[in-house]
Design a protein around this motif. Structure first.
Motif, PDB file in Angstrom:
ATOM      1  N   VAL A 188     -10.379  15.053  50.792  1.00 29.40           N
ATOM      2  CA  VAL A 188     -11.423  16.031  50.151  1.00 29.40           C
ATOM      3  C   VAL A 188     -11.050  16.964  49.003  1.00 29.40           C
ATOM      4  N   CYS A 189     -11.789  17.380  48.325  1.00 29.73           N
ATOM      5  CA  CYS A 189     -11.291  18.433  47.220  1.00 29.73           C
ATOM      6  C   CYS A 189     -10.548  19.336  47.735  1.00 29.73           C
ATOM      7  N   PRO A 190      -9.745  20.462  47.718  1.00 27.99           N
ATOM      8  CA  PRO A 190      -9.142  20.843  47.702  1.00 27.99           C
ATOM      9  C   PRO A 190      -9.629  22.214  46.937  1.00 27.99           C
ATOM     10  N   VAL A 191     -10.483  22.426  45.949  1.00 24.53           N
ATOM     11  CA  VAL A 191     -11.117  23.496  45.183  1.00 24.53           C
ATOM     12  C   VAL A 191     -12.803  22.712  45.685  1.00 24.53           C
ATOM     13  N   CYS A 192     -13.441  22.597  46.160  1.00 22.01           N
ATOM     14  CA  CYS A 192     -14.487  22.814  46.875  1.00 22.01           C
ATOM     15  C   CYS A 192     -14.846  22.271  47.582  1.00 22.01           C
ATOM     16  N   GLY A 193     -14.380  21.381  48.866  1.00 22.57           N
ATOM     17  CA  GLY A 193     -14.028  20.447  49.767  1.00 22.57           C
ATOM     18  C   GLY A 193     -15.777  19.433  50.193  1.00 22.57           C
ATOM     19  N   GLN A 214     -11.294  11.753  41.196  1.00 20.66           N
ATOM     20  CA  GLN A 214     -11.965  12.886  40.907  1.00 20.66           C
ATOM     21  C   GLN A 214     -12.630  13.336  41.637  1.00 20.66           C
ATOM     22  N   CYS A 215     -13.262  14.463  41.617  1.00 20.69           N
ATOM     23  CA  CYS A 215     -14.286  15.420  42.635  1.00 20.69           C
ATOM     24  C   CYS A 215     -15.739  15.308  42.691  1.00 20.69           C
ATOM     25  N   GLY A 216     -16.243  14.791  42.917  1.00 20.18           N
ATOM     26  CA  GLY A 216     -17.493  13.982  42.488  1.00 20.18           C
ATOM     27  C   GLY A 216     -18.763  15.947  41.905  1.00 20.18           C
ATOM     28  N   LEU A 217     -18.270  16.693  43.062  1.00 17.25           N
ATOM     29  CA  LEU A 217     -18.758  17.659  42.115  1.00 17.25           C
ATOM     30  C   LEU A 217     -18.002  18.885  41.329  1.00 17.25           C
ATOM     31  N   CYS A 218     -17.198  19.085  41.347  1.00 14.26           N
ATOM     32  CA  CYS A 218     -17.219  20.299  40.631  1.00 14.26           C
ATOM     33  C   CYS A 218     -15.650  19.464  39.332  1.00 14.26           C
ATOM     34  N   ALA A 219     -15.145  18.291  39.777  1.00 18.35           N
ATOM     35  CA  ALA A 219     -14.533  17.539  38.478  1.00 18.35           C
ATOM     36  C   ALA A 219     -12.928  17.543  38.494  1.00 18.35           C
TER      37      ALA A 219
HETATM   38 ZN    ZN Z   1     -14.511  19.467  44.290  1.00 13.25          ZN
END
Ligand code: ZN
Ligand code: ZN
Length: 324
Positions: A188-193, A214-219
């Motif tokens: 899971v992305c630690p920036v946006c989850g 690569q996060c699918g939301l915040c990149a």
């Molecule tokens: Zn993210």
């Protein structure tokens, strides 16, 4: 002198703490690079070339909107609270979503319209989105972010996702990597989850030879070790799949597997796969764009019995009645 520097660099590479844990999105180029890559991948041999060109226009519009966008950053207190609870620093699932995301959506729709990228069906969709009230748009955004498939309108969702990406990529590009907490949940992305789309083994600089999801939301890109499932953290039952004709001799198969710039990494523990790209084989590889453009590999993986670890935010499965 030179000798000493080389030695220090070598020692550093043996120290896992020297691996950059995060690679934050470059706000000046992130969406423009995706747009350029999508155009590159939209060649005649690609069965969804037309769709890729439309999405390239959308990514171009995202870049222009991002240039003039500044979402309110979280307060110091909220950053520290999320750090203490090992929570993402700017969670995607929040009651306090910046209402400006809807303005972003309308600007993106203007952008693709101005690019002349619309078919009659899309013109209708754009009209429908413009006429949707704020509350209904917000519940579409909630459904997309929480992956509640039964509530998602697959045709509208790519545009909803694109607007949300601008907002969260803006935040991620301004966050200090030192503030980003370690989460207990793998994958899971630690920036946006949110969940990552695909991973990339990078070349060059501090990231050379390391793999990032690569996060699918915040990149944001998060370092993940190789040969480990990016969904469940298993190191058992990992296998790699490449596109092939199916009837070629074994020797050609292994040569193809070695040189392929894109593979699917499957995990028998959780039954999912995610794609992985190798920048040393395709320098312009861009995880989000390359994942979208390789739909044929998804079809083959589906036939082989694997599920995507996460949907692509610009290509949602049509849900059947039984999901409801
Ligand atoms: Zn993210
Ligand atoms: Zn797994």
């Amino acid at each position: 002198m030179v000798q000493r520097i080389v030695e220090a660099a070598r020692i550093e590479s043996l120290d896992p703490s020297a691996i950059p844990r995060l690679r934050m999105p470059e706000r000046a180029t992130i969406f423009a690079a995706r747009a350029a890559r999508l155009v590159q991948l939209a060649d005649a041999s690609n069965p969804i070339a037309g769709y890729l060109r439309l999405m390239a226009a959308l990514a171009d519009a995202q870049q222009r909107v991002l240039a003039g966008f500044n979402a309110p950053m979280p307060s110091r207190a909220s950053i520290e609270l999320n750090q203490r609870h090992s929570m993402p620093i700017v969670p995607a699932l929040t009651d306090a979503r910046d209402p400006a995301w809807r303005d972003v959506l309308f600007m993106l729709l203007d952008g693709i319209e101005a690019a002349g990228a619309l078919t009659p069906a899309l013109t209708q969709l754009v009209g429908r989105l413009r006429a949707t009230d704020a509350a209904a748009l917000d519940s579409q955004a909630d459904a997309v972010l929480a992956l509640r498939f039964a509530e998602i309108d697959p045709a509208a969702a790519p545009f909803i996702a694109a607007a949300l990406q601008v907002v969260w990529t803006d935040l991620a590009s301004r966050i200090d990597t030192k503030d980003v907490p370690y989460l207990d949940t793998p994958g899971v992305c630690p920036v946006c989850g949110s969940v990552p789309v695909a991973s990339i083994v990078r070349v060059g600089g501090a990231y050379d030879g390391y793999r990032y999801a690569q996060c699918g939301l915040c990149a944001t890109e998060l370092h993940v070790v190789r040969a480990k499932c990016t969904n469940c953290d298993s190191t058992k039952g990992i296998a790699y799949h490449v596109m092939g004709t199916g009837d070629e001799p074994e020797s050609e198969k292994s040569a193809r597997a070695k040189s392929a710039p894109l593979k699917a990494e499957s995990c028998d523990e959780c039954g999912t796969y995610r794609k992985i790209g190798y920048q040393d084989k395709a320098y312009d590889f861009e995880p989000y764009a390359d994942d979208l453009a390789s739909l044929t590999l998804d079809l083959l993986m589906g036939e082989a019995g694997y599920r995507r670890a996460a949907p692509h935010p610009w290509l949602w499965p049509e849900h059947s009645e039984d999901d409801r």
